[in-house]
Design a protein around this motif. Structure first.
Motif, short mmCIF file in Angstrom:
data_model
loop_
_atom_site.label_atom_id
_atom_site.label_comp_id
_atom_site.label_asym_id
_atom_site.label_seq_id
_atom_site.Cartn_x
_atom_site.Cartn_y
_atom_site.Cartn_z
N LYS A 1 -6.98 -52.91 -19.51
CA LYS A 1 -7.74 -53.46 -20.64
C LYS A 1 -8.89 -54.35 -20.12
O LYS A 1 -10.02 -54.26 -20.61
N ALA A 2 -8.61 -55.18 -19.13
CA ALA A 2 -9.64 -56.07 -18.57
C ALA A 2 -10.80 -55.27 -17.97
O ALA A 2 -11.96 -55.63 -18.13
N ILE A 3 -10.47 -54.16 -17.31
CA ILE A 3 -11.51 -53.32 -16.71
C ILE A 3 -12.35 -52.66 -17.80
O ILE A 3 -13.58 -52.64 -17.74
N ARG A 4 -11.68 -52.13 -18.83
CA ARG A 4 -12.41 -51.49 -19.94
C ARG A 4 -13.34 -52.47 -20.65
O ARG A 4 -14.44 -52.11 -21.04
N GLU A 5 -12.88 -53.72 -20.83
CA GLU A 5 -13.67 -54.71 -21.58
C GLU A 5 -14.76 -55.36 -20.73
O GLU A 5 -15.61 -56.06 -21.27
N SER A 6 -14.73 -55.15 -19.41
CA SER A 6 -15.77 -55.72 -18.56
C SER A 6 -17.07 -54.96 -18.82
O SER A 6 -17.05 -53.85 -19.36
N ASP A 7 -18.18 -55.54 -18.39
CA ASP A 7 -19.48 -54.88 -18.62
C ASP A 7 -19.87 -53.95 -17.47
O ASP A 7 -21.02 -53.59 -17.31
N LEU A 8 -18.87 -53.52 -16.69
CA LEU A 8 -19.15 -52.64 -15.55
C LEU A 8 -19.31 -51.18 -15.96
O LEU A 8 -19.82 -50.38 -15.20
N GLY A 9 -18.82 -50.82 -17.15
CA GLY A 9 -18.95 -49.44 -17.62
C GLY A 9 -18.08 -48.48 -16.84
O GLY A 9 -18.47 -47.33 -16.61
N LEU A 10 -16.89 -48.93 -16.41
CA LEU A 10 -16.00 -48.07 -15.64
C LEU A 10 -14.82 -47.64 -16.50
O LEU A 10 -14.36 -48.39 -17.36
N ASN A 11 -14.32 -46.42 -16.26
CA ASN A 11 -13.22 -45.88 -17.05
C ASN A 11 -11.99 -45.73 -16.15
O ASN A 11 -11.93 -44.83 -15.32
N PRO A 12 -10.99 -46.62 -16.32
CA PRO A 12 -9.81 -46.57 -15.46
C PRO A 12 -8.89 -45.39 -15.77
O PRO A 12 -8.72 -45.01 -16.93
N GLN A 13 -8.30 -44.79 -14.73
CA GLN A 13 -7.31 -43.72 -14.87
C GLN A 13 -6.03 -44.22 -14.22
O GLN A 13 -6.01 -44.52 -13.03
N THR A 14 -4.97 -44.30 -15.04
CA THR A 14 -3.72 -44.90 -14.58
C THR A 14 -2.70 -43.84 -14.16
O THR A 14 -2.53 -42.85 -14.86
N GLU A 15 -2.07 -44.08 -13.02
CA GLU A 15 -0.97 -43.23 -12.53
C GLU A 15 0.13 -44.18 -12.06
O GLU A 15 0.08 -44.67 -10.94
N GLY A 16 1.09 -44.47 -12.91
CA GLY A 16 2.15 -45.40 -12.57
C GLY A 16 1.60 -46.81 -12.44
O GLY A 16 1.00 -47.34 -13.36
N GLN A 17 1.78 -47.42 -11.24
CA GLN A 17 1.26 -48.76 -11.02
C GLN A 17 -0.08 -48.75 -10.31
O GLN A 17 -0.59 -49.79 -9.91
N THR A 18 -0.68 -47.58 -10.16
CA THR A 18 -1.97 -47.44 -9.50
C THR A 18 -3.03 -47.07 -10.53
O THR A 18 -2.83 -46.16 -11.33
N ILE A 19 -4.15 -47.78 -10.48
CA ILE A 19 -5.27 -47.47 -11.36
C ILE A 19 -6.42 -47.01 -10.47
O ILE A 19 -6.73 -47.67 -9.46
N ARG A 20 -7.01 -45.89 -10.81
CA ARG A 20 -8.14 -45.37 -10.05
C ARG A 20 -9.42 -45.54 -10.86
O ARG A 20 -9.44 -45.29 -12.06
#
Length: 187
Positions: A82-101
């Protein structure tokens, strides 16, 4: 001869602080290449308070355009995402278990120019900070001269030293900016 109550090294240290601050600010600018410092400004809502990303996860760079975030506590994965999505970096996180890419997309020409403008703004703020330190030093020397603590010759010589230090740190700021600008504009 050391002047009473005047320390040129202290002035240089304060000017160096402005350069260090600029380097930190520029490190968080997106350039199209993956760097862990890209996520430094992001704060995660963890355990009822806001924490820097580095205190809840490990960030690594497995590929030049990919960030891998290993979240330490499984319950924090959604908060980090959520923090990554709400940042102004414009990045889209992809989650796999405890790892976010995070794939770092190519920046278009317009976005690169915007980033260069932001970098110039940071550099100007640092130049202003260095000039404020110079002004403080020169004001201090004038006060010492007025109080007859130093001679006019000493005041002029030390004012010249302060100006030399100012010129040196402004040149260093310009160099840091030029290399960051080159990095941003590199396709």
């Amino acid at each position: 001869m050391a002047t009473p109550d005047f320390d040129l090294n202290d002035i240089k240290r304060r000017m160096q602080g402005a350069v260090a601050s600029l380097s930190k600010d520029l490190g968080s600018l997106r350039t199209g290449r993956a760097t862990p410092s890209l996520l430094d400004p992001i704060q995660v809502d963890a355990y009822g308070s806001m924490m820097p990303m580095a205190q809840v996860a490990t960030v690594s760079v497995p590929e030049p355009r990919l960030l891998s975030i290993s979240v330490w506590d499984r319950s924090m994965v959604t908060a980090v995402e959520k923090a990554i999505r709400e940042s102004d970096l414009g990045l889209n996180p992809q989650t796999e278990g405890q790892t976010i890419r995070l794939r770092i997309p190519e920046m278009n020409e317009q976005r690169r120019k915007e980033m260069v403008k932001v970098a110039h703004k940071y550099a100007e703020e640092s130049r202003v900070a260095v000039r404020h330190v110079r002004r403080d030093g020169l004001d201090h020397l004038k006060k010492l001269l007025k109080d007859s603590a130093i001679s006019e010759d000493d005041e002029k010589r030390q004012a010249g030293d302060v100006q030399k230090a100012t010129d040196q740190f402004i040149a260093e700021i310009d160099g840091v900016l030029a290399s960051k600008e080159k990095e941003i504009m590199q396709v």
